[in-house]
Design a protein around this motif. Structure first.
Motif, mmCIF file in Angstrom:
data_model
loop_
_atom_site.group_PDB
_atom_site.id
_atom_site.type_symbol
_atom_site.label_atom_id
_atom_site.label_comp_id
_atom_site.label_asym_id
_atom_site.label_seq_id
_atom_site.Cartn_x
_atom_site.Cartn_y
_atom_site.Cartn_z
ATOM 1 N N GLU A 115 0.737 -1.054 0.037
ATOM 2 C CA GLU A 115 -0.054 0.037 -0.163
ATOM 3 C C GLU A 115 0.864 1.362 -0.198
ATOM 4 O O GLU A 115 0.478 2.269 -0.739
ATOM 5 N N GLN A 116 1.853 1.062 0.790
ATOM 6 C CA GLN A 116 2.871 2.288 0.779
ATOM 7 C C GLN A 116 3.422 2.623 -0.430
ATOM 8 O O GLN A 116 3.574 3.799 -1.014
ATOM 9 N N GLN A 117 3.942 1.645 -0.918
ATOM 10 C CA GLN A 117 4.407 1.848 -2.663
ATOM 11 C C GLN A 117 3.298 2.446 -3.563
ATOM 12 O O GLN A 117 3.446 3.106 -4.243
ATOM 13 N N ALA A 118 2.281 1.827 -3.329
ATOM 14 C CA ALA A 118 1.091 2.189 -4.346
ATOM 15 C C ALA A 118 0.822 3.832 -4.206
ATOM 16 O O ALA A 118 0.506 4.439 -5.145
ATOM 17 N N GLU A 119 0.881 4.301 -2.886
ATOM 18 C CA GLU A 119 0.708 5.564 -2.434
ATOM 19 C C GLU A 119 1.910 6.358 -3.053
ATOM 20 O O GLU A 119 1.593 7.594 -3.518
ATOM 21 N N ARG A 120 2.971 5.814 -3.145
ATOM 22 C CA ARG A 120 4.294 6.785 -3.399
ATOM 23 C C ARG A 120 3.903 6.777 -4.828
ATOM 24 O O ARG A 120 4.388 7.765 -5.336
ATOM 25 N N LEU A 121 3.846 5.925 -5.370
ATOM 26 C CA LEU A 121 3.644 5.946 -6.960
ATOM 27 C C LEU A 121 2.460 6.776 -7.605
ATOM 28 O O LEU A 121 2.470 7.001 -8.494
ATOM 29 N N ALA A 122 1.560 6.988 -6.691
ATOM 30 C CA ALA A 122 0.216 7.854 -7.042
ATOM 31 C C ALA A 122 0.210 8.953 -6.579
ATOM 32 O O ALA A 122 -0.614 9.848 -6.856
ATOM 33 N N GLY A 123 1.132 9.403 -5.617
ATOM 34 C CA GLY A 123 1.289 10.804 -4.705
ATOM 35 C C GLY A 123 2.107 11.743 -5.666
ATOM 36 O O GLY A 123 2.383 11.696 -6.619
ATOM 37 N N GLU A 124 2.383 12.660 -4.811
ATOM 38 C CA GLU A 124 3.429 14.244 -5.196
ATOM 39 C C GLU A 124 4.575 13.520 -5.651
ATOM 40 O O GLU A 124 5.180 13.903 -6.652
ATOM 41 N N ASP A 125 5.248 12.538 -4.926
ATOM 42 C CA ASP A 125 6.594 12.071 -5.284
ATOM 43 C C ASP A 125 6.368 11.525 -6.683
ATOM 44 O O ASP A 125 7.670 11.444 -7.608
ATOM 45 N N ALA A 126 5.329 10.567 -6.797
ATOM 46 C CA ALA A 126 5.238 10.185 -8.351
ATOM 47 C C ALA A 126 5.189 11.089 -9.284
ATOM 48 O O ALA A 126 5.681 11.159 -10.497
ATOM 49 N N ALA A 127 4.225 12.044 -9.092
ATOM 50 C CA ALA A 127 3.954 13.083 -10.134
ATOM 51 C C ALA A 127 5.461 13.740 -10.291
ATOM 52 O O ALA A 127 5.702 14.256 -11.621
ATOM 53 N N SER A 128 6.299 14.261 -9.391
ATOM 54 C CA SER A 128 7.489 14.974 -9.600
ATOM 55 C C SER A 128 8.439 13.815 -10.230
ATOM 56 O O SER A 128 9.230 14.530 -11.210
ATOM 57 N N LEU A 129 8.288 12.700 -10.201
ATOM 58 C CA LEU A 129 9.278 11.846 -10.585
ATOM 59 C C LEU A 129 8.933 11.612 -11.978
ATOM 60 O O LEU A 129 9.710 11.527 -12.938
ATOM 61 N N ARG A 130 7.643 11.574 -12.502
ATOM 62 C CA ARG A 130 7.065 11.345 -13.843
ATOM 63 C C ARG A 130 7.766 12.944 -14.527
ATOM 64 O O ARG A 130 7.967 12.947 -15.725
ATOM 65 N N ALA A 131 7.635 13.959 -13.873
ATOM 66 C CA ALA A 131 7.967 15.254 -14.609
ATOM 67 C C ALA A 131 9.536 15.198 -14.799
ATOM 68 O O ALA A 131 9.968 15.459 -15.942
ATOM 69 N N ALA A 132 10.194 14.490 -13.833
ATOM 70 C CA ALA A 132 11.610 14.478 -14.132
ATOM 71 C C ALA A 132 12.105 13.528 -15.167
ATOM 72 O O ALA A 132 12.956 13.907 -15.964
ATOM 73 N N ILE A 133 11.155 12.357 -15.104
ATOM 74 C CA ILE A 133 11.536 11.510 -16.385
ATOM 75 C C ILE A 133 11.178 11.986 -17.654
ATOM 76 O O ILE A 133 12.042 11.969 -18.469
ATOM 77 N N ALA A 134 10.047 12.972 -17.656
ATOM 78 C CA ALA A 134 9.665 13.726 -18.825
ATOM 79 C C ALA A 134 10.862 14.475 -19.430
ATOM 80 O O ALA A 134 10.960 14.702 -20.765
ATOM 81 N N ARG A 135 11.473 15.087 -18.450
ATOM 82 C CA ARG A 135 12.791 16.100 -18.800
ATOM 83 C C ARG A 135 13.835 15.484 -19.048
ATOM 84 O O ARG A 135 14.654 15.736 -20.023
ATOM 85 N N PHE A 136 14.240 14.332 -18.250
ATOM 86 C CA PHE A 136 15.464 13.720 -18.403
ATOM 87 C C PHE A 136 15.618 12.875 -19.584
ATOM 88 O O PHE A 136 16.734 12.603 -20.245
ATOM 89 N N GLU A 137 14.419 11.997 -19.987
ATOM 90 C CA GLU A 137 14.694 10.736 -20.876
ATOM 91 C C GLU A 137 14.851 11.248 -22.132
ATOM 92 O O GLU A 137 15.928 10.670 -22.879
ATOM 93 N N PRO A 138 14.484 12.245 -22.523
ATOM 94 C CA PRO A 138 14.938 12.870 -24.101
ATOM 95 C C PRO A 138 16.449 13.340 -24.002
ATOM 96 O O PRO A 138 17.238 12.937 -24.896
ATOM 97 N N LEU A 139 16.992 13.903 -22.788
ATOM 98 C CA LEU A 139 18.244 14.415 -22.682
ATOM 99 C C LEU A 139 19.106 12.951 -22.740
ATOM 100 O O LEU A 139 20.297 13.067 -23.392
ATOM 101 N N ALA A 140 18.601 12.128 -22.028
ATOM 102 C CA ALA A 140 19.564 10.659 -21.818
ATOM 103 C C ALA A 140 19.660 9.990 -23.233
ATOM 104 O O ALA A 140 20.657 9.358 -23.650
ATOM 105 N N ALA A 141 18.492 10.090 -24.027
ATOM 106 C CA ALA A 141 18.543 9.228 -25.412
ATOM 107 C C ALA A 141 19.024 10.205 -26.132
ATOM 108 O O ALA A 141 20.224 9.407 -26.976
ATOM 109 N N GLU A 142 19.478 11.404 -26.144
ATOM 110 C CA GLU A 142 20.234 12.309 -27.135
ATOM 111 C C GLU A 142 21.644 11.932 -26.672
ATOM 112 O O GLU A 142 22.603 11.980 -27.613
ATOM 113 N N LYS A 143 22.125 11.817 -25.209
ATOM 114 C CA LYS A 143 23.316 11.504 -25.168
ATOM 115 C C LYS A 143 23.823 10.209 -25.539
ATOM 116 O O LYS A 143 24.860 9.934 -26.253
#
Length: 365
Positions: free
Chosen positions: A261-289
């Protein structure tokens, strides 16, 4: 009448044949300055094998580069640049304008540029054998030492020209690969800088890996929970609910459920949103690298291949026989020259006699 005709014939022979032949004998036997000939042979070879015998069109990018390069050397030997080189550095004019040379063979002091060039082409010849790829250089001068010296100067200048062309070809062949490598280096540096800046703006060095680790942890907990529930079901079927093993297993299942349940909350909460935003920003940069690293590795390989190919196609001048030094003059052939004048005189006299007879016949008519 017959005597008169005989006298006229003898007079014509003396004037039309005897006099020119006598003058030729005096000129070729006593007046003309003898000339000496220096002969050398060479070819243009490649580092990966002998020069190709096929004769190709000049500057054609088709097989037969050996024949093409040999033709380039032939044109260079017979060029005005070579004449200028011999005039400026090897005393070409001083030798052929010498007062010791007879007036008919000497280069006039006031010779125009075209006359000088024609004179040079008469004294310096180079023949190309397309079957063997061999160039034969022939230089004539009024002493054996000068003929050999000029021949060596021409070979040295031709070798320098071949080396210059080979160096230019190597530079051109590797220049493109080097420019591609520079662009790949700039692209990789920019990609690494972008990734470093993105990592500096957040706590996660690689949010993609962090998200993968979270999902991996959740999957592992789900697996452990399924296994614990199966074990609890098996124990409950054979033991009472108050049995210590059943109680312990029930507690273990409850702990795993809370963790899930804790992991589900973590993946659905603010941490997950910030993580998804970080991924959306970081993933193209990593692919370009990643793409930039592959492009850089490919550019490095291309440059090395270009250098190897340029070295393999290197051309150089290979001398087969060096300039010879003649002990005896090769020009002119006195007997042959006198016989030539004799034959031409007879021919001229015959043609002249026929023309005069034809004119008289038409006049009488």
């Amino acid at each position: 009448l017959r005597t008169l005709r005989a006298r006229r014939l003898v007079r014509r022979l003396l004037l039309g044949v005897g006099l020119p032949t006598l003058l030729a004998a005096v000129y070729y036997g006593a007046v003309i300055t003898p000339q000496y000939e220096s002969v050398s042979s060479f070819t243009v070879q490649a580092a990966d094998g002998p020069a190709a015998p096929q004769l190709e069109l000049l500057f054609a990018s088709v097989p037969g580069n050996g024949g093409r390069d040999a033709r380039l050397v032939q044109e260079h030997v017979q060029s005005r640049d070579m004449l200028r080189h011999l005039v400026e550095e090897h005393g070409f004019l001083e030798h052929f304008r010498s007062g010791e040379i007879d007036v008919f063979s000497r280069l006039p002091a006031d010779a125009a540029s075209e006359t000088l060039y024609d004179y040079y082409r008469d004294k310096v010849t180079v023949d190309f054998d397309s079957a063997s790829g061999i160039l034969t250089l022939t230089v004539r001068a009024f002493d054996a030492e000068t003929a050999e010296r000029l021949s060596r100067a021409i070979l040295t200048k031709s070798e320098a020209m071949v080396n210059q062309l080979a160096e230019r070809a190597r530079s051109d062949q590797t220049a493109l690969a080097r420019r591609e490598l520079e662009r790949a280096e700039q692209r990789l540096a920019a990609a690494r800088q972008a990734v470093a800046e993105a990592q500096g703006d957040q706590t996660e060095l690689d949010p993609t890996r962090s998200a993968a680790a979270l999902y991996e942890l959740r999957a592992r907990i789900e697996g452990e929970l399924a296994s614990a529930r199966a074990e609890l079901s098996a124990l409950s079927a054979t033991m009472p609910r108050t049995d210590p093993q059943v109680v312990a297993q029930r507690r273990r299942v409850a702990v795993l459920e809370r963790q899930l349940e804790q992991q589900a909350e973590r993946l659905a909460g603010e941490d997950a949103a910030s993580l998804r935003a970080a991924i959306a920003r970081f993933e193209p940069l990593a692919a370009e690298k990643e793409f930039a690293e592959r492009a850089y590795a490919s550019a490095v390989t291309s440059l090395e291949m270009a250098r190897v190919e340029a070295a393999r196609q290197h051309r150089y001048l290979a001398t087969i026989s060096g300039p010879s030094r003649s002990d005896e003059p090769s020009h002119p052939n006195v007997l042959w020259s006198i016989l030539t004048v004799l034959v031409l005189s007879f021919a001229g006299l015959g043609i002249g006699t026929l023309l005069v007879a034809s004119v008289r016949e038409h006049a009488n008519v």
